[in-house]
Design a protein around this motif. Structure first.
Motif, PDB file in Angstrom:
ATOM      1  N   TYR A  84     -55.816 -57.105  46.881  1.00  0.00           N
ATOM      2  CA  TYR A  84     -55.748 -55.651  46.761  1.00  0.00           C
ATOM      3  C   TYR A  84     -57.230 -55.428  46.614  1.00  0.00           C
ATOM      4  O   TYR A  84     -58.126 -54.423  46.328  1.00  0.00           O
ATOM      5  CB  TYR A  84     -55.587 -55.175  45.553  1.00  0.00           C
ATOM      6  N   VAL A  85     -58.105 -56.159  45.655  1.00  0.00           N
ATOM      7  CA  VAL A  85     -59.282 -56.513  45.421  1.00  0.00           C
ATOM      8  C   VAL A  85     -60.255 -56.756  46.204  1.00  0.00           C
ATOM      9  O   VAL A  85     -61.544 -55.621  46.473  1.00  0.00           O
ATOM     10  CB  VAL A  85     -60.113 -57.716  43.927  1.00  0.00           C
ATOM     11  N   LEU A  86     -59.846 -57.855  47.400  1.00  0.00           N
ATOM     12  CA  LEU A  86     -60.361 -57.719  48.713  1.00  0.00           C
ATOM     13  C   LEU A  86     -61.002 -56.648  49.257  1.00  0.00           C
ATOM     14  O   LEU A  86     -61.839 -56.003  49.779  1.00  0.00           O
ATOM     15  CB  LEU A  86     -60.248 -58.605  49.719  1.00  0.00           C
ATOM     16  N   ARG A  87     -59.492 -55.849  49.253  1.00  0.00           N
ATOM     17  CA  ARG A  87     -59.670 -54.140  49.582  1.00  0.00           C
ATOM     18  C   ARG A  87     -60.343 -53.198  49.833  1.00  0.00           C
ATOM     19  O   ARG A  87     -60.709 -52.374  50.327  1.00  0.00           O
ATOM     20  CB  ARG A  87     -58.113 -54.134  50.418  1.00  0.00           C
ATOM     21  N   MET A  88     -60.454 -53.460  48.389  1.00  0.00           N
ATOM     22  CA  MET A  88     -61.046 -52.045  47.615  1.00  0.00           C
ATOM     23  C   MET A  88     -62.139 -52.400  46.925  1.00  0.00           C
ATOM     24  O   MET A  88     -63.327 -51.308  46.942  1.00  0.00           O
ATOM     25  CB  MET A  88     -59.953 -51.681  46.067  1.00  0.00           C
ATOM     26  N   ALA A  89     -62.401 -54.049  46.923  1.00  0.00           N
ATOM     27  CA  ALA A  89     -63.941 -53.651  45.911  1.00  0.00           C
ATOM     28  C   ALA A  89     -65.203 -54.380  47.788  1.00  0.00           C
ATOM     29  O   ALA A  89     -66.258 -54.671  47.122  1.00  0.00           O
ATOM     30  CB  ALA A  89     -63.777 -54.583  45.030  1.00  0.00           C
ATOM     31  N   GLY A  90     -64.475 -55.179  48.325  1.00  0.00           N
ATOM     32  CA  GLY A  90     -65.119 -55.543  49.471  1.00  0.00           C
ATOM     33  C   GLY A  90     -64.516 -56.800  50.054  1.00  0.00           C
ATOM     34  O   GLY A  90     -64.566 -57.987  48.206  1.00  0.00           O
ATOM     35  N   GLU A  91     -65.734 -57.681  50.771  1.00  0.00           N
ATOM     36  CA  GLU A  91     -65.341 -59.160  51.459  1.00  0.00           C
ATOM     37  C   GLU A  91     -66.369 -59.043  50.411  1.00  0.00           C
ATOM     38  O   GLU A  91     -65.948 -61.102  50.006  1.00  0.00           O
ATOM     39  CB  GLU A  91     -65.229 -59.147  52.558  1.00  0.00           C
ATOM     40  N   GLY A  92     -66.963 -59.590  49.779  1.00  0.00           N
ATOM     41  CA  GLY A  92     -67.924 -59.712  48.718  1.00  0.00           C
ATOM     42  C   GLY A  92     -67.216 -59.748  47.501  1.00  0.00           C
ATOM     43  O   GLY A  92     -68.051 -60.773  46.548  1.00  0.00           O
ATOM     44  N   ALA A  93     -66.155 -59.577  46.921  1.00  0.00           N
ATOM     45  CA  ALA A  93     -65.313 -59.804  45.751  1.00  0.00           C
ATOM     46  C   ALA A  93     -65.260 -61.280  45.647  1.00  0.00           C
ATOM     47  O   ALA A  93     -64.452 -61.604  47.069  1.00  0.00           O
ATOM     48  CB  ALA A  93     -64.559 -58.918  45.653  1.00  0.00           C
TER      49      ALA A  93
END
Length: 174
Positions: A51-60
């Motif tokens: 969820y975090v990677l999808r919503m915040a981007g691969e930099g998360a």
């Protein structure tokens, strides 16, 4: 008092004790309620990184977020237990259960915060960490008193066996 050190229980005795635990309405209700708490926690850890990677981007970097919960527990469990020492176990667990929805609201509200980074983190990632911290706080109210309550329900001399059965919530939630 008799000494039972080194003695084991037969499977029949363990099965009989399990039957007692599962036929105790209070304990069964408590196990099922706490199972719900842990079910939410297991679901969070299963889905949160994607969820975090999808919503915040691969930099998360959600890999370290799982450490927030145990950090909060380690830092606050003694303080919370001390503060709640004169309250009943059920009251303390109820406070913890009331904190859980607040945790979920923080996690769900990440996209409402805005687009500016907070402490170098994407708002969704930041709010996820805040939500996980509240989940850890809820755990400090629930877990120690849950074990205390469970042990008080045990017949004299069976406290250890009952404390083992107190972890049925892990079985059900997993």
């Amino acid at each position: 008092s008799s000494q039972h050190s080194g003695e084991g229980k037969t499977f029949k005795e363990i099965g009989k004790a399990l039957g007692k635990v599962l036929s105790n309405g209070r304990l069964l209700a408590l196990i099922l309620i706490v199972t719900g708490f842990w079910l939410v926690q297991h679901q969070l850890y299963a889905t949160m990184p994607k969820y975090v990677l999808r919503m915040a981007g691969e930099g998360a970097a959600p890999g370290w977020y799982a450490n927030v919960n145990p950090l909060i527990v380690v830092l606050f469990v003694n303080l919370v237990t001390y503060i709640m020492r004169k309250k009943s176990a059920l009251f303390s667990m109820t406070v913890g259960m009331a904190i859980m929805p607040i945790s979920a609201l923080f996690m769900a509200g990440g996209n409402l915060v805005g687009s500016d980074f907070i402490l170098g983190m994407h708002p969704i990632a930041f709010m996820m960490v805040v939500g996980i911290a509240f989940q850890g706080l809820a755990e400090t109210f629930i877990s120690p008193r849950f074990l205390e309550y469970f042990s008080f329900q045990a017949p004299k001399g069976e406290e250890g066996l009952y404390l083992g059965f107190s972890h049925l919530h892990s079985f059900f939630s997993s």
